[in-house]
Motif scaffolding. Sequence first.
Motif, PDB file in Angstrom:
ATOM      1  N   TYR A  74      86.566 -26.155  54.601  1.00 33.77           N
ATOM      2  CA  TYR A  74      87.750 -26.757  53.983  1.00 33.77           C
ATOM      3  C   TYR A  74      87.444 -28.167  53.497  1.00 33.77           C
ATOM      4  CZ  TYR A  74      90.491 -22.870  55.819  1.00 33.77           C
ATOM      5  OH  TYR A  74      90.999 -21.620  56.088  1.00 33.77           O
ATOM      6  N   ALA A  75      86.676 -28.919  54.283  1.00 33.07           N
ATOM      7  CA  ALA A  75      86.293 -30.272  53.855  1.00 33.07           C
ATOM      8  C   ALA A  75      85.441 -30.223  52.599  1.00 33.07           C
ATOM      9  CB  ALA A  75      85.546 -30.969  54.990  1.00 33.07           C
ATOM     10  N   MET A  76      84.582 -29.209  52.495  1.00 25.49           N
ATOM     11  CA  MET A  76      83.738 -29.076  51.297  1.00 25.49           C
ATOM     12  C   MET A  76      84.586 -28.811  50.060  1.00 25.49           C
ATOM     13  SD  MET A  76      80.717 -26.296  50.552  1.00 25.49           S
ATOM     14  CE  MET A  76      79.844 -26.787  52.046  1.00 25.49           C
ATOM     15  N   VAL A  77      85.589 -27.952  50.200  1.00 29.60           N
ATOM     16  CA  VAL A  77      86.432 -27.626  49.046  1.00 29.60           C
ATOM     17  C   VAL A  77      87.222 -28.848  48.589  1.00 29.60           C
ATOM     18  CG1 VAL A  77      88.360 -26.206  48.250  1.00 29.60           C
ATOM     19  CG2 VAL A  77      86.584 -25.196  49.688  1.00 29.60           C
ATOM     20  N   PHE A  78      87.781 -29.608  49.529  1.00 31.08           N
ATOM     21  CA  PHE A  78      88.604 -30.759  49.175  1.00 31.08           C
ATOM     22  C   PHE A  78      87.778 -31.937  48.670  1.00 31.08           C
ATOM     23  CE2 PHE A  78      91.775 -28.698  52.018  1.00 31.08           C
ATOM     24  CZ  PHE A  78      92.825 -28.668  51.119  1.00 31.08           C
ATOM     25  N   PRO A  81      84.188 -32.058  43.675  1.00 34.00           N
ATOM     26  CA  PRO A  81      84.895 -31.976  42.381  1.00 34.00           C
ATOM     27  C   PRO A  81      84.728 -30.627  41.698  1.00 34.00           C
ATOM     28  CG  PRO A  81      83.676 -34.035  42.560  1.00 34.00           C
ATOM     29  CD  PRO A  81      83.233 -33.189  43.705  1.00 34.00           C
ATOM     30  N   TYR A  82      83.645 -29.926  42.005  1.00 38.01           N
ATOM     31  CA  TYR A  82      83.423 -28.608  41.398  1.00 38.01           C
ATOM     32  C   TYR A  82      84.531 -27.641  41.792  1.00 38.01           C
ATOM     33  CZ  TYR A  82      81.266 -24.025  40.667  1.00 38.01           C
ATOM     34  OH  TYR A  82      81.011 -22.737  40.288  1.00 38.01           O
ATOM     35  N   PHE A  83      84.841 -27.560  43.084  1.00 42.47           N
ATOM     36  CA  PHE A  83      85.886 -26.662  43.549  1.00 42.47           C
ATOM     37  C   PHE A  83      87.267 -27.149  43.115  1.00 42.47           C
ATOM     38  CE2 PHE A  83      82.544 -25.794  46.785  1.00 42.47           C
ATOM     39  CZ  PHE A  83      82.352 -24.463  46.503  1.00 42.47           C
ATOM     40  N   LEU A  84      87.492 -28.454  43.138  1.00 41.44           N
ATOM     41  CA  LEU A  84      88.785 -28.980  42.698  1.00 41.44           C
ATOM     42  C   LEU A  84      89.025 -28.681  41.223  1.00 41.44           C
ATOM     43  CD1 LEU A  84      88.837 -32.429  44.543  1.00 41.44           C
ATOM     44  CD2 LEU A  84      89.974 -30.307  45.214  1.00 41.44           C
ATOM     45  N   GLY A  85      87.969 -28.778  40.426  1.00 41.25           N
ATOM     46  CA  GLY A  85      88.109 -28.445  39.010  1.00 41.25           C
ATOM     47  C   GLY A  85      88.454 -26.986  38.788  1.00 41.25           C
ATOM     48  N   LEU A 251      82.740 -20.049  32.966  1.00 38.95           N
ATOM     49  CA  LEU A 251      84.143 -20.444  33.069  1.00 38.95           C
ATOM     50  C   LEU A 251      84.742 -19.786  34.303  1.00 38.95           C
ATOM     51  CD1 LEU A 251      86.233 -22.148  31.528  1.00 38.95           C
ATOM     52  CD2 LEU A 251      86.978 -20.051  30.408  1.00 38.95           C
ATOM     53  N   LYS A 252      84.667 -20.475  35.436  1.00 41.60           N
ATOM     54  CA  LYS A 252      85.075 -19.901  36.707  1.00 41.60           C
ATOM     55  C   LYS A 252      86.559 -20.128  36.970  1.00 41.60           C
ATOM     56  CE  LYS A 252      80.886 -18.738  38.155  1.00 41.60           C
ATOM     57  NZ  LYS A 252      80.502 -17.349  38.459  1.00 41.60           N
ATOM     58  N   MET A 253      87.134 -19.173  37.700  1.00 45.90           N
ATOM     59  CA  MET A 253      88.446 -19.350  38.299  1.00 45.90           C
ATOM     60  C   MET A 253      88.323 -19.045  39.781  1.00 45.90           C
ATOM     61  SD  MET A 253      91.040 -17.907  35.328  1.00 45.90           S
ATOM     62  CE  MET A 253      92.495 -18.233  36.315  1.00 45.90           C
ATOM     63  N   VAL A 254      89.390 -19.258  40.523  1.00 44.64           N
ATOM     64  CA  VAL A 254      89.281 -19.179  41.984  1.00 44.64           C
ATOM     65  C   VAL A 254      88.872 -17.776  42.428  1.00 44.64           C
ATOM     66  CG1 VAL A 254      90.556 -19.364  44.147  1.00 44.64           C
ATOM     67  CG2 VAL A 254      90.926 -21.051  42.352  1.00 44.64           C
ATOM     68  N   ALA A 255      89.443 -16.740  41.827  1.00 40.73           N
ATOM     69  CA  ALA A 255      89.092 -15.378  42.238  1.00 40.73           C
ATOM     70  C   ALA A 255      87.625 -15.072  41.971  1.00 40.73           C
ATOM     71  CB  ALA A 255      89.987 -14.371  41.520  1.00 40.73           C
ATOM     72  N   THR A 256      87.085 -15.555  40.865  1.00 41.77           N
ATOM     73  CA  THR A 256      85.678 -15.292  40.560  1.00 41.77           C
ATOM     74  C   THR A 256      84.746 -16.074  41.485  1.00 41.77           C
ATOM     75  OG1 THR A 256      85.753 -17.007  38.845  1.00 41.77           O
ATOM     76  CG2 THR A 256      86.169 -14.747  38.161  1.00 41.77           C
ATOM     77  N   ILE A 257      85.143 -17.288  41.881  1.00 39.30           N
ATOM     78  CA  ILE A 257      84.296 -18.054  42.795  1.00 39.30           C
ATOM     79  C   ILE A 257      84.327 -17.453  44.192  1.00 39.30           C
ATOM     80  CG2 ILE A 257      85.949 -19.776  43.609  1.00 39.30           C
ATOM     81  CD1 ILE A 257      82.355 -20.448  42.479  1.00 39.30           C
ATOM     82  N   VAL A 258      85.468 -16.876  44.597  1.00 37.92           N
ATOM     83  CA  VAL A 258      85.530 -16.170  45.876  1.00 37.92           C
ATOM     84  C   VAL A 258      84.599 -14.958  45.845  1.00 37.92           C
ATOM     85  CG1 VAL A 258      87.017 -14.801  47.392  1.00 37.92           C
ATOM     86  CG2 VAL A 258      87.835 -16.973  46.458  1.00 37.92           C
ATOM     87  N   TYR A 259      84.604 -14.237  44.744  1.00 37.89           N
ATOM     88  CA  TYR A 259      83.705 -13.093  44.582  1.00 37.89           C
ATOM     89  C   TYR A 259      82.248 -13.538  44.692  1.00 37.89           C
ATOM     90  CZ  TYR A 259      81.281  -9.243  42.235  1.00 37.89           C
ATOM     91  OH  TYR A 259      80.409  -8.224  41.922  1.00 37.89           O
ATOM     92  N   ASP A 260      81.911 -14.647  44.033  1.00 30.52           N
ATOM     93  CA  ASP A 260      80.530 -15.135  44.089  1.00 30.52           C
ATOM     94  C   ASP A 260      80.132 -15.536  45.502  1.00 30.52           C
ATOM     95  OD1 ASP A 260      80.244 -14.716  41.394  1.00 30.52           O
ATOM     96  OD2 ASP A 260      80.691 -16.778  40.824  1.00 30.52           O
TER      97      ASP A 260
END
Length: 302
Positions: A74-78, A81-85, A251-260
Amino acid sequence: MAAGTSSPPPPAAANVRSGPAPRLDGLPAILGSIPLTLLFLTLVLTPLGLTVVLSFSPFDYNKGVLPGHTLAHYAMVFSDPYFLGIFWRTFWIAGVTTVICVLIGAPEAYILSRMRKPWRSIFLLVVLSPLLVSLVVRAFGWSMLLGPAGPLGKAAQALGLGSLLYTPTAIIIGLVHVMLPFMVIPVWTSLQKLDPAVEQAAYSLNASRLQTLLRVVLPQTAPGILSGSLIVFGLSASSFAIPALLGGRRLKMVATIVYDEFLTELNWPLGAAIAILLLVANVIIMMAYNRVIERSYRRSLG
């Protein structure tokens, strides 16, 4: 029997009132809800709970998922900037898709509600017909239309707009096409409950057609617009097939990054943390939107 003789008293059992019968009305409903409750616990809450537990598990690329608990994912996501973007891109694309679906779906539902049979049934079938086609097939169809060799792709290049495929525009177009029926149906259902005499009363008071739409029809269709908006936004923010096929690998979105994270990086705890954050953010945004629309609806109805 003599005329002056009174009739015998009724038996004592007749004077005894039976006690209140036990209420068994709710028992069938309780028994009937047990299978549905077990199904809900098994298919929804249990996987969700396991995902939450997994999101707090440590991870090592050499050893995999480790025992224990940590907040590092969770700290990594917050902090990254990559995940926030990616989260920001997901929510603004979902918001734009919802707005476009409202602007297209609400007038379309109003037109459908004013049609007569059999045209209403025919056009309603046309609106619902995309749901009969696979989502992947529709995504591939849009990729062909928006690609460099497709008619829309060629038209965009002729106008100097560049390539449409693998852009946010392509994702929004695909999402609007997929989500539009989920906006039309709730609004159309709300319009079916609207009494036509209310509109006639507004016209009899010299209200224009625009005033009737804005002050009579629109407030009463607000629940349908609210329901459709919540459905469209939630499904758009969690969509995977359309962003993956029309957005490409960059061009990532949250669902695609979860899949990755789950299937490419094999970092299941980080993927679980991102999925839980998406769920929480969706719930917060939808509850806030629901409260704003409900306040506006109550204010408009007095």
